[in-house]
Design a protein around this motif. Sequence first.
Motif, PDB file in Angstrom:
ATOM      1  N   VAL A 162      54.465  25.275  35.888  1.00 17.62           N
ATOM      2  CA  VAL A 162      55.416  24.324  35.319  1.00 17.62           C
ATOM      3  C   VAL A 162      56.386  25.028  34.372  1.00 17.62           C
ATOM      4  N   ILE A 163      55.887  25.989  33.608  1.00 24.48           N
ATOM      5  CA  ILE A 163      56.780  26.734  32.712  1.00 24.48           C
ATOM      6  C   ILE A 163      57.827  27.487  33.516  1.00 24.48           C
ATOM      7  N   ASP A 164      57.443  28.084  34.638  1.00 22.49           N
ATOM      8  CA  ASP A 164      58.428  28.740  35.510  1.00 22.49           C
ATOM      9  C   ASP A 164      59.516  27.754  35.928  1.00 22.49           C
ATOM     10  N   ALA A 165      59.102  26.554  36.318  1.00 23.52           N
ATOM     11  CA  ALA A 165      60.072  25.545  36.760  1.00 23.52           C
ATOM     12  C   ALA A 165      60.933  25.073  35.597  1.00 23.52           C
ATOM     13  N   LEU A 166      60.329  24.860  34.445  1.00 24.60           N
ATOM     14  CA  LEU A 166      61.082  24.415  33.269  1.00 24.60           C
ATOM     15  C   LEU A 166      62.109  25.452  32.849  1.00 24.60           C
ATOM     16  N   GLN A 167      61.711  26.712  32.847  1.00 25.21           N
ATOM     17  CA  GLN A 167      62.637  27.759  32.424  1.00 25.21           C
ATOM     18  C   GLN A 167      63.771  27.931  33.424  1.00 25.21           C
ATOM     19  N   LEU A 168      63.463  27.765  34.699  1.00 27.16           N
ATOM     20  CA  LEU A 168      64.516  27.848  35.712  1.00 27.16           C
ATOM     21  C   LEU A 168      65.491  26.682  35.567  1.00 27.16           C
ATOM     22  N   ALA A 169      64.948  25.490  35.369  1.00 28.28           N
ATOM     23  CA  ALA A 169      65.806  24.305  35.216  1.00 28.28           C
ATOM     24  C   ALA A 169      66.644  24.374  33.937  1.00 28.28           C
ATOM     25  N   ALA A 170      66.129  25.074  32.914  1.00 39.50           N
ATOM     26  CA  ALA A 170      66.848  25.178  31.649  1.00 39.50           C
ATOM     27  C   ALA A 170      68.077  26.067  31.749  1.00 39.50           C
ATOM     28  N   THR A 171      68.085  26.970  32.727  1.00 35.56           N
ATOM     29  CA  THR A 171      69.200  27.915  32.856  1.00 35.56           C
ATOM     30  C   THR A 171      70.051  27.680  34.100  1.00 35.56           C
ATOM     31  N   HIS A 172      69.579  26.809  35.000  1.00 40.30           N
ATOM     32  CA  HIS A 172      70.324  26.469  36.212  1.00 40.30           C
ATOM     33  C   HIS A 172      70.243  24.960  36.425  1.00 40.30           C
ATOM     34  N   LYS A 173      71.249  24.399  37.067  1.00 38.83           N
ATOM     35  CA  LYS A 173      71.289  22.944  37.251  1.00 38.83           C
ATOM     36  C   LYS A 173      70.510  22.555  38.506  1.00 38.83           C
ATOM     37  N   ILE A 174      69.195  22.758  38.407  1.00 38.81           N
ATOM     38  CA  ILE A 174      68.335  22.510  39.568  1.00 38.81           C
ATOM     39  C   ILE A 174      67.103  21.718  39.159  1.00 38.81           C
ATOM     40  N   ALA A 175      66.405  21.212  40.186  1.00 33.60           N
ATOM     41  CA  ALA A 175      65.081  20.619  40.040  1.00 33.60           C
ATOM     42  C   ALA A 175      64.177  21.303  41.054  1.00 33.60           C
ATOM     43  N   THR A 176      62.865  21.120  40.918  1.00 30.70           N
ATOM     44  CA  THR A 176      61.930  21.772  41.833  1.00 30.70           C
ATOM     45  C   THR A 176      61.124  20.733  42.603  1.00 30.70           C
ATOM     46  N   ALA A 178      57.916  19.201  45.155  1.00 28.77           N
ATOM     47  CA  ALA A 178      56.460  19.210  45.100  1.00 28.77           C
ATOM     48  C   ALA A 178      55.906  20.569  45.538  1.00 28.77           C
ATOM     49  N   GLN A 179      54.894  21.011  44.854  1.00 28.99           N
ATOM     50  CA  GLN A 179      54.163  22.251  45.168  1.00 28.99           C
ATOM     51  C   GLN A 179      55.010  23.508  44.998  1.00 28.99           C
ATOM     52  N   TRP A 180      56.136  23.414  44.292  1.00 28.57           N
ATOM     53  CA  TRP A 180      57.046  24.549  44.125  1.00 28.57           C
ATOM     54  C   TRP A 180      56.343  25.723  43.467  1.00 28.57           C
ATOM     55  N   ARG A 181      56.679  26.901  43.945  1.00 36.56           N
ATOM     56  CA  ARG A 181      56.256  28.156  43.335  1.00 36.56           C
ATOM     57  C   ARG A 181      57.472  29.055  43.155  1.00 36.56           C
ATOM     58  N   GLN A 182      57.359  30.001  42.232  1.00 30.55           N
ATOM     59  CA  GLN A 182      58.464  30.913  41.961  1.00 30.55           C
ATOM     60  C   GLN A 182      58.967  31.545  43.260  1.00 30.55           C
ATOM     61  N   GLY A 183      60.273  31.440  43.502  1.00 28.61           N
ATOM     62  CA  GLY A 183      60.888  31.991  44.694  1.00 28.61           C
ATOM     63  C   GLY A 183      61.116  30.984  45.799  1.00 28.61           C
ATOM     64  N   ASP A 184      60.441  29.818  45.729  1.00 28.50           N
ATOM     65  CA  ASP A 184      60.655  28.772  46.731  1.00 28.50           C
ATOM     66  C   ASP A 184      62.036  28.144  46.567  1.00 28.50           C
ATOM     67  N   ASP A 185      62.488  27.463  47.634  1.00 35.89           N
ATOM     68  CA  ASP A 185      63.747  26.730  47.549  1.00 35.89           C
ATOM     69  C   ASP A 185      63.683  25.678  46.442  1.00 35.89           C
ATOM     70  N   VAL A 186      64.873  25.339  45.938  1.00 35.41           N
ATOM     71  CA  VAL A 186      64.979  24.347  44.867  1.00 35.41           C
ATOM     72  C   VAL A 186      65.952  23.251  45.283  1.00 35.41           C
ATOM     73  N   ARG A 213      69.652  17.820  48.170  1.00 36.93           N
ATOM     74  CA  ARG A 213      70.431  19.017  48.484  1.00 36.93           C
ATOM     75  C   ARG A 213      69.590  20.250  48.140  1.00 36.93           C
ATOM     76  N   ILE A 214      69.204  20.981  49.170  1.00 41.27           N
ATOM     77  CA  ILE A 214      68.245  22.079  49.020  1.00 41.27           C
ATOM     78  C   ILE A 214      68.964  23.415  49.126  1.00 41.27           C
ATOM     79  N   VAL A 215      68.656  24.308  48.171  1.00 41.39           N
ATOM     80  CA  VAL A 215      69.261  25.649  48.139  1.00 41.39           C
ATOM     81  C   VAL A 215      68.189  26.678  47.805  1.00 41.39           C
ATOM     82  N   PRO A 216      68.430  27.953  48.131  1.00 37.79           N
ATOM     83  CA  PRO A 216      67.481  28.982  47.713  1.00 37.79           C
ATOM     84  C   PRO A 216      67.388  29.054  46.190  1.00 37.79           C
ATOM     85  N   SER A 217      66.227  29.422  45.707  1.00 36.97           N
ATOM     86  CA  SER A 217      66.055  29.561  44.266  1.00 36.97           C
ATOM     87  C   SER A 217      66.989  30.624  43.725  1.00 36.97           C
TER      88      SER A 217
END
Length: 222
Positions: A162-176, A178-186, A213-217
Amino acid sequence: MTLTIGDTAPDFEADTTEGRIRFHDWIGDSWAVLFSHPRDFTPVCTTELGYMAKIKPDFDRRDVKIIGLSVDPLDNHVSWAQDIADTQGAAPNYPMIADTDFAVSKAYGMLPADAAGDPTDRTPAQNATLRNVFVIGPDKTIKLMLIYPMTIGRNFDEVLRVIDALQLAATHKIATPAQWRQGDDVIIAGSVSDEEAHQIYPNGWHAPRPYLRIVPSPLSPA
């Protein structure tokens, strides 16, 4: 006090196994995980504290500070740490708050306002609600809240995810998803218009529905 995601994490001063701290100053510009325990020398918590010690480098790499809490006094924390080292193979390498006056527990809504008395007279069952995990951002707001029963060990690998997802969302306008892992599409955040999204993602995106709307992480390998 009832807290929810987005609220400012209550600031406090407290004695810990690494000295007295003021919480917001201790966090500084980092992220933080505050996790609580009903009493010292409890079996499930013993395994959790040992596991957190082992994976602390994973939190360090993410610039996340760890701090535990129990209502027991500091000398109990020190004795418990030895038990944890003996049985789990690692002693806590992060501070443990001695919340002997219940002030922090009350401020975070983990114990009722009328909790009082000698903390060592309370049974773990009386403190069963002290099984919380709070993830707090550098802006001192609560990003995640988890509450576990006493009989179920917490999954701190999930907290890292969850921290990986939170930190990614904090610096990019994305959401993650279900079951997202670092490197998965966002997913492009719903607050981003298609016009703005085209500027951020000039190669476009995959959209099985207009709102999905799905894009690479942004952190995926090139």
